[in-house]
Design a protein around this motif. Structure first.
Motif, PDB file in Angstrom:
ATOM      1  N   ALA A  16       0.945  -1.200  -0.215  1.00  9.71           N
ATOM      2  CA  ALA A  16       0.007  -0.167  -0.158  1.00  9.71           C
ATOM      3  C   ALA A  16       0.870   1.169  -0.057  1.00  9.71           C
ATOM      4  CB  ALA A  16      -0.924  -0.044   1.175  1.00  9.71           C
ATOM      5  N   GLU A  17       2.046   1.446   0.880  1.00 10.98           N
ATOM      6  CA  GLU A  17       2.792   2.316   0.797  1.00 10.98           C
ATOM      7  C   GLU A  17       3.694   2.530  -0.512  1.00 10.98           C
ATOM      8  OE1 GLU A  17       6.845   3.809   3.085  1.00 10.98           O
ATOM      9  OE2 GLU A  17       5.784   2.070   4.142  1.00 10.98           O
ATOM     10  N   ALA A  18       3.851   1.374  -1.195  1.00 13.80           N
ATOM     11  CA  ALA A  18       4.732   1.557  -2.725  1.00 13.80           C
ATOM     12  C   ALA A  18       3.641   2.048  -3.482  1.00 13.80           C
ATOM     13  CB  ALA A  18       4.890   0.489  -2.942  1.00 13.80           C
ATOM     14  N   VAL A  19       2.496   1.789  -3.621  1.00 11.37           N
ATOM     15  CA  VAL A  19       1.193   2.251  -4.482  1.00 11.37           C
ATOM     16  C   VAL A  19       1.134   3.621  -4.159  1.00 11.37           C
ATOM     17  CG1 VAL A  19      -1.084   2.009  -4.995  1.00 11.37           C
ATOM     18  CG2 VAL A  19       0.250  -0.064  -4.758  1.00 11.37           C
ATOM     19  N   ALA A  20       1.023   4.179  -2.872  1.00 19.14           N
ATOM     20  CA  ALA A  20       0.859   5.496  -2.621  1.00 19.14           C
ATOM     21  C   ALA A  20       2.033   6.331  -3.120  1.00 19.14           C
ATOM     22  CB  ALA A  20       0.668   5.646  -1.164  1.00 19.14           C
ATOM     23  N   TYR A  21       3.320   5.717  -2.856  1.00 12.77           N
ATOM     24  CA  TYR A  21       4.759   6.358  -3.408  1.00 12.77           C
ATOM     25  C   TYR A  21       4.468   6.631  -4.873  1.00 12.77           C
ATOM     26  CZ  TYR A  21       9.765   6.897  -3.771  1.00 12.77           C
ATOM     27  OH  TYR A  21      10.835   7.454  -3.807  1.00 12.77           O
ATOM     28  N   GLY A  22       3.892   5.861  -5.654  1.00 15.08           N
ATOM     29  CA  GLY A  22       3.809   5.805  -7.129  1.00 15.08           C
ATOM     30  C   GLY A  22       2.487   6.734  -7.794  1.00 15.08           C
ATOM     31  N   ASN A  23       1.607   7.157  -6.699  1.00 11.71           N
ATOM     32  CA  ASN A  23       0.430   7.759  -7.180  1.00 11.71           C
ATOM     33  C   ASN A  23       0.563   9.166  -7.505  1.00 11.71           C
ATOM     34  OD1 ASN A  23      -2.222   7.803  -7.787  1.00 11.71           O
ATOM     35  ND2 ASN A  23      -2.867   7.388  -5.619  1.00 11.71           N
ATOM     36  N   ASP A  24       0.663   9.272  -8.807  1.00 13.66           N
ATOM     37  CA  ASP A  24       0.916  10.576  -9.251  1.00 13.66           C
ATOM     38  C   ASP A  24      -0.170  10.591 -10.311  1.00 13.66           C
ATOM     39  OD1 ASP A  24       1.341  13.191 -10.397  1.00 13.66           O
ATOM     40  OD2 ASP A  24       3.477  12.837 -10.632  1.00 13.66           O
ATOM     41  N   GLU A  25      -1.229  11.694 -10.180  1.00 15.28           N
ATOM     42  CA  GLU A  25      -2.415  11.708 -11.077  1.00 15.28           C
ATOM     43  C   GLU A  25      -1.925  12.021 -12.753  1.00 15.28           C
ATOM     44  OE1 GLU A  25      -5.532  14.334  -9.382  1.00 15.28           O
ATOM     45  OE2 GLU A  25      -5.514  13.136  -7.618  1.00 15.28           O
ATOM     46  N   ASN A  26      -0.819  12.644 -12.667  1.00 16.58           N
ATOM     47  CA  ASN A  26      -0.372  13.159 -13.937  1.00 16.58           C
ATOM     48  C   ASN A  26       0.414  12.235 -14.675  1.00 16.58           C
ATOM     49  OD1 ASN A  26      -1.722  15.798 -13.336  1.00 16.58           O
ATOM     50  ND2 ASN A  26       0.257  16.405 -12.120  1.00 16.58           N
ATOM     51  N   GLU A  27       0.621  11.065 -14.340  1.00 16.38           N
ATOM     52  CA  GLU A  27       1.530  10.094 -14.961  1.00 16.38           C
ATOM     53  C   GLU A  27       0.841   9.130 -15.327  1.00 16.38           C
ATOM     54  OE1 GLU A  27       4.323   9.152 -11.891  1.00 16.38           O
ATOM     55  OE2 GLU A  27       5.659  10.609 -12.889  1.00 16.38           O
ATOM     56  N   SER A  28       1.174   8.296 -16.395  1.00 18.09           N
ATOM     57  CA  SER A  28       0.618   7.197 -17.083  1.00 18.09           C
ATOM     58  C   SER A  28       0.633   6.063 -16.096  1.00 18.09           C
ATOM     59  CB  SER A  28       1.376   6.760 -18.260  1.00 18.09           C
ATOM     60  OG  SER A  28       2.459   6.183 -17.956  1.00 18.09           O
ATOM     61  N   LEU A  29      -0.148   5.152 -16.251  1.00 17.14           N
ATOM     62  CA  LEU A  29      -0.538   3.619 -15.448  1.00 17.14           C
ATOM     63  C   LEU A  29       0.984   3.192 -15.533  1.00 17.14           C
ATOM     64  CD1 LEU A  29      -2.408   2.189 -13.769  1.00 17.14           C
ATOM     65  CD2 LEU A  29      -2.810   0.766 -15.842  1.00 17.14           C
ATOM     66  N   GLU A  30       1.615   3.099 -16.524  1.00 14.92           N
ATOM     67  CA  GLU A  30       3.126   2.453 -16.623  1.00 14.92           C
ATOM     68  C   GLU A  30       4.195   3.216 -15.901  1.00 14.92           C
ATOM     69  OE1 GLU A  30       6.157  -0.062 -17.721  1.00 14.92           O
ATOM     70  OE2 GLU A  30       3.999  -0.238 -18.451  1.00 14.92           O
ATOM     71  N   ALA A  31       3.868   4.647 -15.800  1.00 12.81           N
ATOM     72  CA  ALA A  31       4.814   5.479 -15.210  1.00 12.81           C
ATOM     73  C   ALA A  31       4.733   5.105 -13.501  1.00 12.81           C
ATOM     74  CB  ALA A  31       4.807   6.758 -15.455  1.00 12.81           C
ATOM     75  N   LYS A  32       3.243   5.363 -12.950  1.00 11.39           N
ATOM     76  CA  LYS A  32       2.941   5.135 -11.830  1.00 11.39           C
ATOM     77  C   LYS A  32       3.273   3.724 -11.182  1.00 11.39           C
ATOM     78  CE  LYS A  32      -1.427   7.460 -11.795  1.00 11.39           C
ATOM     79  NZ  LYS A  32      -3.075   7.545 -11.752  1.00 11.39           N
ATOM     80  N   ALA A  33       3.322   2.685 -12.036  1.00 14.77           N
ATOM     81  CA  ALA A  33       3.878   1.217 -11.555  1.00 14.77           C
ATOM     82  C   ALA A  33       5.354   1.406 -11.340  1.00 14.77           C
ATOM     83  CB  ALA A  33       3.363   0.270 -12.448  1.00 14.77           C
ATOM     84  N   GLN A  34       6.061   1.896 -12.403  1.00 13.89           N
ATOM     85  CA  GLN A  34       7.415   1.951 -12.113  1.00 13.89           C
ATOM     86  C   GLN A  34       7.888   2.663 -10.995  1.00 13.89           C
ATOM     87  OE1 GLN A  34       9.821   0.228 -13.652  1.00 13.89           O
ATOM     88  NE2 GLN A  34       8.234  -0.900 -15.074  1.00 13.89           N
ATOM     89  N   LYS A  35       7.136   3.884 -10.762  1.00 14.34           N
ATOM     90  CA  LYS A  35       7.419   4.658  -9.657  1.00 14.34           C
ATOM     91  C   LYS A  35       7.240   3.883  -8.245  1.00 14.34           C
ATOM     92  CE  LYS A  35       7.084   9.291  -7.700  1.00 14.34           C
ATOM     93  NZ  LYS A  35       6.496  10.609  -7.893  1.00 14.34           N
ATOM     94  N   ALA A  36       5.987   3.068  -8.045  1.00 16.38           N
ATOM     95  CA  ALA A  36       5.948   2.393  -7.162  1.00 16.38           C
ATOM     96  C   ALA A  36       6.727   1.205  -6.661  1.00 16.38           C
ATOM     97  CB  ALA A  36       4.381   1.947  -7.162  1.00 16.38           C
ATOM     98  N   LEU A  37       7.248   0.792  -7.660  1.00 15.35           N
ATOM     99  CA  LEU A  37       8.420  -0.342  -7.657  1.00 15.35           C
ATOM    100  C   LEU A  37       9.534   0.398  -7.133  1.00 15.35           C
ATOM    101  CD1 LEU A  37       8.514  -3.293  -8.214  1.00 15.35           C
ATOM    102  CD2 LEU A  37       9.551  -2.686 -10.412  1.00 15.35           C
ATOM    103  N   PHE A  61       0.257  -6.570 -11.507  1.00 11.30           N
ATOM    104  CA  PHE A  61      -1.123  -6.276 -10.566  1.00 11.30           C
ATOM    105  C   PHE A  61      -1.373  -4.777 -10.666  1.00 11.30           C
ATOM    106  CE2 PHE A  61      -2.955  -4.999  -6.551  1.00 11.30           C
ATOM    107  CZ  PHE A  61      -4.118  -5.828  -6.688  1.00 11.30           C
ATOM    108  N   LEU A  62      -0.263  -3.921 -10.563  1.00  9.33           N
ATOM    109  CA  LEU A  62      -0.496  -2.330 -10.806  1.00  9.33           C
ATOM    110  C   LEU A  62      -1.012  -2.009 -12.113  1.00  9.33           C
ATOM    111  CD1 LEU A  62       2.631  -1.185  -8.986  1.00  9.33           C
ATOM    112  CD2 LEU A  62       0.345  -1.163  -8.017  1.00  9.33           C
ATOM    113  N   LYS A  63      -0.731  -2.659 -13.107  1.00 14.91           N
ATOM    114  CA  LYS A  63      -1.132  -2.329 -14.422  1.00 14.91           C
ATOM    115  C   LYS A  63      -2.329  -2.990 -14.904  1.00 14.91           C
ATOM    116  CE  LYS A  63       3.239  -2.875 -16.140  1.00 14.91           C
ATOM    117  NZ  LYS A  63       4.259  -2.811 -17.212  1.00 14.91           N
TER     118      LYS A  63
END
Length: 129
Positions: A16-37, A61-63
């Motif tokens: 959950a913390e990793a997902v929140a870390y990558g949660n940026d509304e202005n980014e694509s799903l791919e970018a959010k997933a990479q950032k969460a990782l 899972f994220l994508k």
């Protein structure tokens, strides 16, 4: 209930913390997933012997866009599970214990309870005449 500051975080809270870390509304799903990782909170999971399998299943899972999120990620999840079985020390016991505790909570088997004969006899008072 007292807070448990000394206990290590659960797998669920780390993810959950990793997902929140990558949660940026202005980014694509791919970018959010990479950032969460890239979240430092899951660095130990990424760098362990099952890091590749963990990363693949987490990214999948994220994508995931299926109706039941993650249901299209069976193969990466199975690969991760197989890696964990092959490397029991891949994840700290604290993280894995949480998953094992959940299994124990499931009802083992439904048993049919057959009352003894004496309890099935008529409960109406018998005449002693």
């Amino acid at each position: 209930m007292e807070p448990h500051f000394s206990s290590p975080p659960s797998m669920e809270s780390l993810l959950a913390e990793a997902v929140a870390y990558g949660n940026d509304e202005n980014e694509s799903l791919e970018a959010k997933a990479q950032k969460a990782l890239e979240c430092p909170c899951i660095a130990d999971l990424r760098n362990g012997p099952c890091g590749v399998q963990f990363s693949e299943s987490f990214l999948c899972f994220l994508k995931s866009t299926s109706e039941e999120k993650g249901s299209d990620c069976v193969h990466p999840f199975v690969a991760l599970q197989n890696c964990i079985k092959a490397n029991p020390n891949a994840f700290s016991k604290d993280i894995l214990e949480e998953a094992e505790e959940k299994k124990e909570e499931e009802p083992a088997q439904e048993y049919k309870i057959i009352p003894p004969i004496w309890s099935r006899e008529s409960q109406s008072p018998k005449s002693k005449l």
